[in-house]
Design an enzyme around this catalytic site. Structure first.
Site: not given
Length: 322
Positions: A212, A228
């Site tokens: 992301h 992440c």
């Protein structure tokens, strides 16, 4: 996990990533668009021989620049720019200071398909599909990964969904920690400037993990998330619509890389191991074995002392083999 591990099917969407790092100055720097035969920064045709792309070069800092501004403008991350310029101030490099851009890369020794993320290198490689007759290419971008106790998981997975302007649902662990600090976190953070997922998110077939964007781009090139993979806002915007659902994502931990240029000259590169263990004799012998294997089994082709020194420094610099 090893690079051959497959994850269980995607179960639910937990957006876990969060950073406690905040920084002062931020200058958004575009990767630029291709003009004529010129490719955007970080885009390279795959070499016909060898496994290296790009080049190391220098730029001159202006009075207003920070080292992070320069890094973002030249497609490198925090650790990369810091290790390439150990004597230059991060925040005040100074007008006229020569800054080294570590823009040369040894491609990971993995199948050149989909996305390969080397956590030791804090870098993502994307091998887009090309039409018949087109030149195969590789794109590479700096990334942020999981910090201590929140290591980014290794293995082969795939992309499952793309989310534009995602909302962020802080998991219970983050909300509990924030409440203990006296800074309670809302149950949902809507899209916008305060959303740590940025404008784009690509879900992986690992429950709770994503590639992301970020609202804190100065943290790109650091171990700062809860697992992440973060990309600079410009970088994820450039690949978001081009990465098909179902694209293979191979997350590896390769702190040592051996490379050869188109002329067959050898190079070696080492990063700090993510488990922070010192490189021992077994590692030295493995690297020497790789070099000798490439040199058609020549048992005297590797300089043990040079390899040992590169492993001890582990500063990410690509060193020509002597």
């Amino acid at each position: 996990m090893t690079s051959s591990t497959r994850y269980h099917p995607f179960q639910r969407f937990k957006q876990l990533c969060f950073s406690r790092f905040t920084f002062a100055a931020w200058l958004i720097a575009s990767t630029g668009a291709a003009s004529g035969d010129e490719l955007p920064k970080g885009h390279f045709p795959l070499p016909e021989a060898g496994n290296m792309v790009g080049e190391v070069y220098t730029v001159t800092a202006s009075e207003e620049d920070t080292l992070l501004d320069i890094a973002q403008a030249h497609n490198v991350g925090y650790e990369e720019i810091r290790m390439a310029n150990p004597d230059v101030s991060i925040w005040l490099p100074g007008e006229g200071t020569e800054v080294t851009i570590p823009g040369q890369f040894i491609l990971p020794d993995e199948e050149r398909t989909g996305i390969v993320i080397n956590v030791a290198e804090l870098r993502l490689y994307y091998y887009p599909e090309v039409e018949e007759g087109e030149t195969p290419q590789v794109e590479t971008y700096p990334v942020g990964i999981g910090r201590d106790a929140y290591n980014t998981p290794l293995g082969i997975t795939e992309t499952t969904m793309r989310l534009e302007n995602p909302a962020w649902y802080p998991p219970e662990s983050i909300r509990r920690e924030a409440a203990e600090r006296g800074d309670p976190t809302p149950e949902v953070v809507p899209p916008g400037a305060d959303n740590p997922l940025g404008q784009y998110a690509i879900l992986l077939d690992i429950p709770g993990y994503l590639i992301h964007g970020t609202n804190q781009p100065d943290g790109i090139g650091m171990r700062a998330s809860r697992g992440c993979i973060r990309m600079h806002p410009d970088d994820i915007a450039s690949i978001f619509w081009r990465v098909p659902v179902g694209t293979q994502v191979n997350i590896i931990d390769s702190p040592i890389k051996v490379g050869w240029d188109t002329d067959g000259k050898g190079y070696i590169q080492a990063f700090t191991a993510t488990d922070e263990k010192a490189y021992g004799m077994d590692t030295l012998l493995n690297v020497v074995g790789l070099i000798e294997q490439h040199e058609s089994g020549n048992a005297h082709s590797a300089d043990y002392q040079q390899v040992r020194e590169v492993l001890e420094r582990a500063n990410g610099q690509i060193v020509p083999r002597s």
